[in-house]
Design a protein around this motif. Sequence first.
Motif, PDB file in Angstrom:
ATOM      1  N   GLY A   3       1.112   7.756  37.830  1.00 50.65           N
ATOM      2  CA  GLY A   3       2.158   7.167  36.997  1.00 50.65           C
ATOM      3  C   GLY A   3       1.881   5.703  36.695  1.00 50.65           C
ATOM      4  N   VAL A   4       2.300   5.259  35.505  1.00 49.02           N
ATOM      5  CA  VAL A   4       2.078   3.864  35.090  1.00 49.02           C
ATOM      6  C   VAL A   4       2.713   2.898  36.095  1.00 49.02           C
ATOM      7  N   ASN A   5       3.834   3.313  36.702  1.00 54.43           N
ATOM      8  CA  ASN A   5       4.517   2.426  37.648  1.00 54.43           C
ATOM      9  C   ASN A   5       4.131   2.684  39.095  1.00 54.43           C
ATOM     10  N   GLY A   6       3.117   3.514  39.316  1.00 52.16           N
ATOM     11  CA  GLY A   6       2.630   3.737  40.679  1.00 52.16           C
ATOM     12  C   GLY A   6       3.519   4.625  41.523  1.00 52.16           C
ATOM     13  N   ASP A   7       4.484   5.305  40.884  1.00 55.11           N
ATOM     14  CA  ASP A   7       5.449   6.089  41.661  1.00 55.11           C
ATOM     15  C   ASP A   7       5.019   7.537  41.904  1.00 55.11           C
ATOM     16  N   GLY A   8       3.792   7.869  41.483  1.00 53.76           N
ATOM     17  CA  GLY A   8       3.308   9.235  41.723  1.00 53.76           C
ATOM     18  C   GLY A   8       3.825  10.251  40.721  1.00 53.76           C
ATOM     19  N   LYS A   9       4.387   9.764  39.604  1.00 51.28           N
ATOM     20  CA  LYS A   9       4.971  10.705  38.636  1.00 51.28           C
ATOM     21  C   LYS A   9       4.184  10.736  37.330  1.00 51.28           C
TER      22      LYS A   9
ATOM     23  N   THR B 143       4.497   2.751  45.610  1.00 52.84           N
ATOM     24  CA  THR B 143       5.589   1.792  45.784  1.00 52.84           C
ATOM     25  C   THR B 143       6.188   1.861  47.192  1.00 52.84           C
ATOM     26  N   VAL B 144       5.832   2.914  47.966  1.00 54.51           N
ATOM     27  CA  VAL B 144       6.350   3.016  49.337  1.00 54.51           C
ATOM     28  C   VAL B 144       5.486   2.137  50.247  1.00 54.51           C
ATOM     29  N   GLY B 145       5.932   0.919  50.449  1.00 55.59           N
ATOM     30  CA  GLY B 145       5.141  -0.081  51.167  1.00 55.59           C
ATOM     31  C   GLY B 145       4.761   0.354  52.568  1.00 55.59           C
TER      32      GLY B 145
ATOM     33  N   ARG C 275      -1.992  -2.290  45.489  1.00 56.69           N
ATOM     34  CA  ARG C 275      -1.267  -2.980  46.578  1.00 56.69           C
ATOM     35  C   ARG C 275      -0.022  -3.686  46.037  1.00 56.69           C
ATOM     36  N   LYS C 276      -0.092  -4.158  44.816  1.00 55.95           N
ATOM     37  CA  LYS C 276       1.044  -4.917  44.246  1.00 55.95           C
ATOM     38  C   LYS C 276       2.250  -4.027  43.934  1.00 55.95           C
ATOM     39  N   PHE C 277       2.026  -2.704  43.846  1.00 52.85           N
ATOM     40  CA  PHE C 277       3.170  -1.814  43.599  1.00 52.85           C
ATOM     41  C   PHE C 277       4.073  -1.729  44.826  1.00 52.85           C
ATOM     42  N   ALA C 278       3.508  -1.993  46.030  1.00 54.07           N
ATOM     43  CA  ALA C 278       4.222  -1.736  47.284  1.00 54.07           C
ATOM     44  C   ALA C 278       5.451  -2.620  47.390  1.00 54.07           C
TER      45      ALA C 278
END
Lengths: 217, 116
Positions: free
Chosen positions: B40-46, B62-64, B112-115
Motif C-alpha cells: 500500500g502507498v501508505n505502508g498499511d499492507g493494503k 505502520t505498526v511500530g 521505517r518512517k511509516f512506523a
Amino acid sequence: MRLLAVTVSLGAALLVMASAPSYAAGGDAIFKKSCASCHYTDGPAKEKTISDQLAKKGPELWYAGSKFKKDWLVAWLQDPKPIRPMKYNSLTDPNKGDHPKQSAGDAAATADFLMCLTSPEVKAGAVKPAESAPAKAIFTKKMPCGGCHEYATKGEKHGGKSGPSLVGASKRLNPDWIYAYLANIKVFKPVRDMPDFASVLNPKDLENVAAYVATFE
Amino acid sequence: MSRFVITTTLAAGLALGAVGSAQAEDIKQVYDFYCAQCHGVNGDGKGVNVTADFATDPRNFTVGAEMAKRTDEDIKGVIKDGGPSISKSPLMPPWGATLSAAQVDGLLGYIRKFAK
C-alpha cells in the motif's frame, strides 16, 4: 522538369515498396496513424528509469511478433477486452476496457505488421505447454506469481491484480516468449514492477513455469 | 542561545531538505512502483494485490512495535532475498536482482518512517 521530378519520386516510391519487409500493405501506415501515439515499435527497450515507464501510455510492441499468437491478436484488436485488471501504470484505478477498436480488415493488416516485429532473444520451439507439479508449486506457493497475476482454476479467478492477467494465456502468449521473458526479463522490460526471477529459479524451473503458464485457460 | 539553536537547526534543516527532498522523492517513487502494489502507498499492507486469496497479509509498516523487532540487516535481507530468507511467506518476493544496493538502503529508511 516537373515530369522528371514526378517520375523520379514515383520510381523511388516503387523502390521503397519493393524493398520494404513483406507485411500486408497498409498495416504499418494504419499503426502509425492510429496506434503509435501510445505504443512504440522500434526496439530495443527504451525505458531507463521508473519515470520513463510511467510516462508510457501503452505497452511497448517492438517484440509483439514474438510475444503474441496471431489469431488472438487479430480477434483482440477488434474486441479488446481488458488484459491488465488495473488501468495501465495505475495501482488504484481499474481498467475501463476503453482500448480503441479496429475493423476486421484493419485488424488483419495491423496484426500482419505487428507479427513481423520479433526478437532474436526468443528461440522458436523450445517450450511446449505442459502442466507439472513442480511448476504449479512454484506458481502458487514458492514464488508469488499468483500474488500479482490473475489465473483461473476450474473457471474461477484467483490471484493479484498488479500484473497482466494470465487467464487465457494459452491463447494469447507464445510459450517460447514466456520462457525468454522469465529467463532474460531485462531485455524486454528493463524497468518493471515484476522481480527478476532468473537468479532465483534455475533454467529448468523457469522452463517448467513458462510451460505451465502456457496452458492457462 | 535559543535563537542560535533555532537558526542552526533551521539551516541544517534547510540543507538537509535541499539534498533530502530530491532523494526522498526518488525513493517514494521506487516504493510506490515496486512495493505499494502489496504494502500500500501508505505502508498499511493494503495494496491492490491483497485480495481474499492472498494467504499472508503483507507487513503493515505502520505498526511500530512489530517493525522495531527487525534489525536494519533483517529488513534489507528480506527485501533482497524475499520472505523465505527469514522464514516468512514467499509472497514477499526477492528483489535483489531488480533493485540497486542504494535503492534497498533508501527503502529501508522509507519504510521505517511509516512506523508509528
